[in-house]
Design a protein around this motif. Sequence first.
Motif: not given
Length: 578
Positions: A232-237, A255-261, A265-269
């Motif tokens: 999972r971590i290797l696939k993290k973007k 607020y849409r950006a927050l919904s996307i974020a 959960v498996n990525h660094e935002v």
Amino acid sequence: MYNDNKILVVIPARGGSKGIPRKNIRLLGGKPLIAHTIEMGKASKYVDDVIVTTDDNEIKFIAEKFGAETIKRDGNLAEDSIPLDPVIYDATLQKENELNYEYDLVITVQPTSPLLKTKTLDLAIETLLNPIDRDDQSDKNEYYDTIISVVDDRHLSWGYDEENKKYFPLYKERVNRQYLPKAFKETGSIFATKREFVKENSRLGDNIGLIEISKQESIDIDNYEDWWVAERILKKKRILIKADASHEIGTGHIYRALSIASKLVNHEVMFLLDEAQPLGIEVVRNNNYPYITHNSAKGEGKKAEDEAKDEIIAKIVEYDPDIVINDILNTNSKYTKTLRDKGFFIVNFEDVGGGVKYAHMVFDALYEHKIPLKNLYSGHKYYILKDEFYYQSFKEIEEEVDKVLLTFGGTDPNNLTEKVLESILESNYKNKIEIILGLGYANKKEIQEKYKDNERIEIYENVKNMSEHMHDADLIFTSAGRTMYEIASLGVPCICLCQNERELSHIFGNVENGFINLGLGSECSKEEIKETFESTIEDYQLRKEMNRRMSEIDLKHGFDNIKRLIKQSYKEWEEENK
């Protein structure tokens, strides 16, 4: 080589792994497990040689394919009971005899640490070969003999007294984890020691130093659960989201950006926000997401505008994401093209600017674009609901309207809230009225003071459970923006008034989808609002039909639809750019 020191990395990899059979050559993230460590070591600017010591011919073959030299390990050094000390000693001697010189530093790196970074390996080398940095400067010529990688492992721990058959605490006081004394656990990732201490039964020097590494880098693959986490971590973007909020543009984008974020959960935002638009910073900060800032307030004129865009691009390049998400409505073609040319994968939301043709993908739930583009996906099936709307039940319509909700977005620039409220108060409706004001609503004090004595009216600010308020209402007034989709997902009858001409093009808010749309709010009279309101609350069958039409719209798979398309497009893009 570092400061004239010859440096050897030894990777021990036997064939008889038990927890995960043949794990060293199984594919993790598209390449053999051992390949991750080999490539990490070979990328070091200090390491002279990377060797794999193994008893297994298949491991030998794969290690050499990925650029490592190999040392044949005797079978008696590959048994389960054999510690690493004699294995590393044997590999070092064999390599030195081949080269006819001694190394100055020998580093053991485990193949089961695929997330270890080259910069961490280089840090261990620098720490070992430079004088110890003491705060008191007591001895500027003191050096470590051995460096071991560790991870912070503070916990409220307990011991067990075998004699008295009792548990006892290993701490003095129950406090939160961050206030406990530091406690470190060896990770096994890096064991670096000066050559003179590499012996058949030990690799430890006299003066031992520790380097603390991240939880991610410390992962040691011992079982299938460890493997799953590493995969999972290797696939993290790394994903950067550019969005803002202000009284002029509203809060919908942020607020849409927050919904996307919230769904990544498996990525660094990371958010990129404009210092000149503090409302967006406030919203993101209140939701505890990390952000960096730029400043668009460079003055007036094209030069200032170009400088502001250059700063945004510089910030993005510095963060170096895999994917850039723009939710800024009107992207500039030069800005988007520059990002594309610099090798970023670009996804734009709700974009009506010139940058559309340079983005890899554009998703627009609100607007229907006149010019069809291959990279453009529009319509309600690409709307991203806030998390709270996924678990809210669908509305059952009651014959009587007991509660009316007014919610006109984050800023309500035309003060449609008060215009509608006055229309309702002039009608024959006598039940409850609920008003939700956004963060950027300009007349908060005035409206609260004006209606504070009216027991029918409840006014809320910046609510965190919007879905609950909407679901409890029997009829909702709102503008023709993103809130329409949230209302439709719940099936609450709704009357829309557009804030501006742009909202007139939001075709979702129509009778086919269960909405009554009164057009431009500024041109709609109070009498028209009152008459429409009265006829709607008196017509039970109409409200039931509005609810039924909304029930036929699937709004809970928007993010899934977007994710599927992005995943496919990103994979194709990666293949093209290899």
